[in-house]
Design a protein around this motif. Structure first.
Motif, short mmCIF file in Angstrom:
data_model
loop_
_atom_site.label_atom_id
_atom_site.label_comp_id
_atom_site.label_asym_id
_atom_site.label_seq_id
_atom_site.Cartn_x
_atom_site.Cartn_y
_atom_site.Cartn_z
N VAL A 224 -8.79 3.31 -2.30
CA VAL A 224 -7.54 2.71 -1.81
C VAL A 224 -7.47 2.81 -0.30
N LYS A 225 -7.90 3.96 0.24
CA LYS A 225 -7.82 4.15 1.69
C LYS A 225 -8.75 3.20 2.46
N LYS A 226 -9.84 2.80 1.83
CA LYS A 226 -10.73 1.83 2.49
C LYS A 226 -10.04 0.48 2.66
N LEU A 227 -9.22 0.11 1.68
CA LEU A 227 -8.54 -1.18 1.72
C LEU A 227 -7.27 -1.13 2.56
N ILE A 228 -6.55 -0.01 2.50
CA ILE A 228 -5.23 0.08 3.12
C ILE A 228 -5.22 1.26 4.09
N ASN A 229 -5.24 0.97 5.37
CA ASN A 229 -5.18 2.04 6.35
C ASN A 229 -4.62 1.51 7.65
N LEU A 230 -4.15 2.42 8.47
CA LEU A 230 -3.49 2.03 9.71
C LEU A 230 -4.46 1.78 10.85
N LYS A 231 -5.73 2.23 10.70
CA LYS A 231 -6.71 1.98 11.75
C LYS A 231 -7.08 0.50 11.80
N LYS A 232 -7.10 -0.10 10.64
CA LYS A 232 -7.41 -1.53 10.56
C LYS A 232 -6.46 -2.17 9.56
N PRO A 233 -5.19 -2.33 9.95
CA PRO A 233 -4.19 -2.83 8.98
C PRO A 233 -4.43 -4.28 8.60
N GLU A 234 -4.43 -4.54 7.33
CA GLU A 234 -4.60 -5.90 6.81
C GLU A 234 -3.60 -6.11 5.67
N TYR B 151 1.98 -4.91 3.73
CA TYR B 151 1.28 -4.64 4.99
C TYR B 151 1.54 -3.19 5.40
N PRO B 152 0.49 -2.41 5.68
CA PRO B 152 0.68 -1.02 6.12
C PRO B 152 1.10 -0.98 7.59
N PHE B 153 2.20 -0.25 7.90
CA PHE B 153 2.67 -0.31 9.29
C PHE B 153 3.04 1.05 9.88
N ALA B 154 3.08 2.11 9.08
CA ALA B 154 3.45 3.42 9.64
C ALA B 154 2.97 4.54 8.73
N GLU B 155 2.70 5.68 9.32
CA GLU B 155 2.34 6.86 8.54
C GLU B 155 3.55 7.34 7.74
N ALA B 156 3.29 7.83 6.54
CA ALA B 156 4.33 8.43 5.71
C ALA B 156 4.00 9.90 5.50
#
Length: 484
Positions: free
Chosen positions: A211-221, A241-246
């Motif tokens: 999941v982290k490979k697909l959804i992360n803040l370093k390369k948000p898609e 869309y990922p936009f902030a750390e939780a």
């Protein structure tokens, strides 16, 4: 290492994993081709004398406290069975809404019995998976070959007993744990047969690292996301869309169906709920994280097996039309979101813990991790018998554990308690029962009212419902110590 699936389901005394208890466990191991391995398990777990079940839950499950006391095993014995027989190396442990419900009951039960509450789901190549979100995404993106139920008022529903009925899958005694396990295996076979590519993809995505490979803040898609928090109108699925750390290393995501400028304007002029809130058909629970813009802004938890996929899956099978979205809309809403650099911090400031602090040590699982030195002492607790525990006075660093040990001894080895511990336990037990009594008696009164009007529960005969109600009152009276 040999890989297997283990399908399981619980019936419980209520809906709160911290306060309610497991009453029935059923499970079946299969190979990765969904062929059964060994016989199914179906067992009852004793309800302790500090718990009043929800009468409404009993009307659904048909399991009374007396049945568990007569035919069940103790929580302590259940935990040992779970670790030794279910959570074997290489097992993927799975259910239907299990990540949010059944798994939480298991974790809290392990906590109360001095087991690690997490290792059973990850250590020695174990993993977990939730078929409910697999069903949601299959329905949204690749529905072909499967009949999908709707409610009487036209809303999509993914209730297991309705999916089985429409697809001619045998499912007698819905809400019996073993019947639900057998039905779930058959529904899983159906999805694997009709949509093998999506099934295998989501099986791989059950892992946190995937999941982290697909959804992360370093390369948000942008990505496709199926979640029970999204509305039924578009099959519980959107582009997010990922936009902030939780908190806890997770991520806040934004539903790109919406324009942030319009949301902020509606919030300013007081029309947000009217324009965005009520259309979601989702309950705002007080005990979990909510931003003012929930569920358009929500936390994605990497370790909860979210059903997520690259946005490219929408280019096939009329995916964009199914979700009522366009690429242009997505791109526009991403740009608007990026144009509000203060928005992530605003949402982070609103985030709070999903689990409020617990004053009761039995509900204290999420109040912090156990210190490493205490883990050895916890192992000694669960491996000791009555004679060893009688004089066992461990010096725990974790302030939750001394009271938890006293409770553990009271339930399993009451003769090992000192006079003061017996007094303290009885005071705790009575306080807990008093806290539960009001709702218990109100529910029971409502059930009697409905029975008097000729209504029944879960298609049961009236005589059976009346018997359950009588048994529940007898249970209540038996716990009052003869005062009632």
């Amino acid at each position: 290492m040999y890989q297997t699936f283990y399908f399981y389901d619980l019936e419980t005394s209520g809906l709160n994993p911290r306060a309610d208890r497991i009453m029935q466990f059923a499970g079946q191991r299969t190979d990765l081709y969904l062929r059964p391995i060994g016989e199914p398990t179906n067992l009852l777990v004793e309800l302790e004398e500090d718990t009043l079940p929800s009468p409404s839950a009993i009307m659904v499950t048909g399991i009374t406290p007396q049945m568990t006391r007569q035919d069940g095993i103790s929580e302590r014995e259940f935990c040992r069975f779970l670790i030794d027989e279910v959570a074997t190396p290489g097992t993927t442990i799975m259910g239907y809404n299990s990540v949010r419900f059944d798994d939480e009951f298991i974790r809290n039960t392990l906590w109360r019995n001095f087991y690690d509450a997490y290792e059973w789901q990850w250590k020695e190549r174990r993993s977990r998976w939730d078929l409910l979100d697999v069903v949601r995404m299959t329905r949204a993106l690749r529905p072909e070959g499967i009949e999908w139920p709707v409610t009487e008022d036209g809303y999509a529903t993914n209730r297991l007993e309705l999916i089985t009925k429409l697809n001619n899958i045998s499912h007698e005694n819905a809400h019996d744990a073993l019947a639900d396990v057998v039905a779930l295996i058959d529904v899983t076979k159906l999805i694997k047969q009709k949509q093998p590519q999506l099934f295998n993809y989501l099986f791989g995505m059950r892992m946190k690292r995937s999941v982290k490979k697909l959804i992360n803040l370093k390369k948000p898609e942008p990505f496709v996301y199926s979640s029970g928090r999204y509305p039924s109108e578009f099959e519980k699925t959107t582009v997010a869309y990922p936009f902030a750390e939780a908190k806890n290393g997770n991520v806040l995501v934004f539903d790109l169906r919406y324009n942030l400028d319009e949301m902020l304007a509606a919030a300013e002029n007081g029309t947000y709920d009217e324009k965005f809130g009520h259309g979601h058909h989702t309950e705002r629970r007080k005990d979990s994280f909510r931003t003012g813009f929930f569920p358009i802004v929500k936390t994605l938890q990497y370790n909860r097996c979210p059903a997520v996929a690259p946005i490219g899956v929408l280019d096939k099978n009329d995916g964009w039309q199914r979700l009522g979205l366009t690429r242009e809309q997505i791109e526009k809403n991403i740009e608007i979101l990026r144009g509000h650099p203060d928005f992530p911090a605003r949402m982070q400031a609103e985030e709070h813990s999903e689990f409020p602090p617990a004053s009761d040590p039995e509900s204290g699982l999420y109040s912090g991790f156990i210190p490493e030195d205490d883990l050895i002492l916890c192992s000694a607790v669960r491996n000791n018998g009555a004679e060893d525990l009688r004089d066992f006075r461990p010096h725990f660093k974790d302030e939750r554990l001394p009271d938890l040990l006293m409770h553990y001894k009271a339930k399993n080895f009451p003769n090992t308690l000192t006079e003061q511990e017996t007094t303290d336990w009885e005071a705790y037990r009575r306080t807990r029962l008093e806290q539960q009594s009001k709702n218990f008696l109100k529910e029971l009164e409502d059930i009697h009212t409905k029975l008097a009007k000729g209504e029944t529960f879960n298609h049961r005969p009236a005589s059976e419902c009346e018997f359950f109600a009588e048994e529940l009152m007898l249970w209540y009276q038996s716990l009052q110590g003869g005062d009632e």
